[in-house]
Design an enzyme around this catalytic site. Structure first.
Site, PDB file in Angstrom:
ATOM      1  N   SER A 157      21.052 -21.717   1.140  1.00 31.64           N
ATOM      2  CA  SER A 157      21.404 -20.298   1.149  1.00 31.64           C
ATOM      3  C   SER A 157      22.915 -20.143   1.155  1.00 31.64           C
ATOM      4  CB  SER A 157      20.828 -19.618   2.398  1.00 31.64           C
ATOM      5  OG  SER A 157      21.311 -18.294   2.527  1.00 31.64           O
ATOM      6  N   TYR A 172      19.490 -19.974  11.131  1.00 30.75           N
ATOM      7  CA  TYR A 172      19.184 -20.015   9.708  1.00 30.75           C
ATOM      8  C   TYR A 172      20.329 -20.662   8.935  1.00 30.75           C
ATOM      9  CZ  TYR A 172      17.768 -18.256   5.090  1.00 30.75           C
ATOM     10  OH  TYR A 172      17.399 -18.147   3.773  1.00 30.75           O
TER      11      TYR A 172
END
Length: 266
Positions: A157, A172
């Site tokens: 990401s 995350y």
């Protein structure tokens, strides 16, 4: 025939023989997700598809078989449970042609601010988004090494590169940064077995992992940070995955490809 020629022929067979290759796709259960879009695109390109998700994907497997005249098989497992993962992939391998590609897409989001973060939430996200990638890759790589051929792509990401700034926060970003490190290390270790390993770092994509459907107001706010004038769609990422799993990408490994509308330029 010498050993090198035999190895090359094995790799060529795994890559090119019609109907003789399978791509494993994790995280394909969401109807609006990257996993589903990837499974459908790969099937359209002639891949047999092995589906692995914590939720059943039997309906998607049947849809793939009916629409694309390839084989598809679905197994249910939590990617953070290594014994369950190994058993599930054993089932995929027994039901489908040789495992030649892997798309690690399963993941969870986490919008919890750092000072409100619990130990349980930290481990939940790390176990799924990083350990889960390792568990699935470790088992599939064993099969790829036997065939001397493989393509592995994992979803990271832009949060890993920017320290958040989208929807999810610290655990995350940490897990997705770990995916990049794992990708580079595996590229070195698995390269001698004719296996490439790459990552994709999406920016804002209109999927459930962004916290549900995007309102017009939220789309406008997210788009303001982009060079292009729209939020990404699952197919944008699926197309990049399909390329990195294809023979056209055979000279690319250890790379992180940003599919982010220009959000992070490096």
């Amino acid at each position: 025939m010498n050993a090198d020629t035999a190895a090359e022929n094995t790799a060529d067979h795994a890559a090119d023989a019609p109907g003789a290759r399978t791509a494993v796709v994790t995280g394909a259960a969401s109807p609006r997700g990257i996993g589903r879009a990837t499974a459908l695109l790969l099937a359209e390109q002639g891949w047999n598809i092995g589906l692995l998700d914590i939720a059943p994907c039997d309906t998607l497997a049947a849809e793939i078989v009916a629409a694309y005249n390839v084989k598809a098989f679905s197994v249910t497992a939590d990617v953070s449970d290594e014994p369950a993962v190994r058993t599930a992939i054993d089932h995929l391998e027994s039901a489908l042609p040789p495992l030649a590609a892997l798309a690690n897409i399963a993941g969870v989001s986490s919008p919890v601010p750092y000072l409100e973060l619990t130990s349980d939430e930290w481990h939940r996200v790390i176990n799924t988004n990083l350990n889960g990638v390792h568990y699935v890759t470790r088992r599939v790589a064993e099969s790829m090494v036997r065939h001397n051929y493989g393509r592995i792509v994992s979803i990271s990401s832009t949060s890993a590169q920017r320290g958040g700034g989208t929807y999810s926060k610290t655990p995350y970003s940490v897990a997705k940064a770990g995916v990049i490190g794992l990708t580079r290390a595996l590229a070195r270790e698995l390269g001698p077995h004719n296996i490439t390993v790459n990552a994709i770092a999406p920016g804002p994509i209109a999927t459930e992992i962004m916290g549900g459907p995007l309102t017009p107001e939220r789309r406008t706010a997210l788009t303001a940070d982009l060079v292009v004038n729209r939020i990404g769609e699952p197919h944008d990422v699926a197309s990049a995955i399909a390329f990195l799993l294809s023979d056209d990408s055979s000279y690319i490994t250890g790379h992180t490809l940003n599919i982010d509308g220009g959000l992070y330029m490096h």
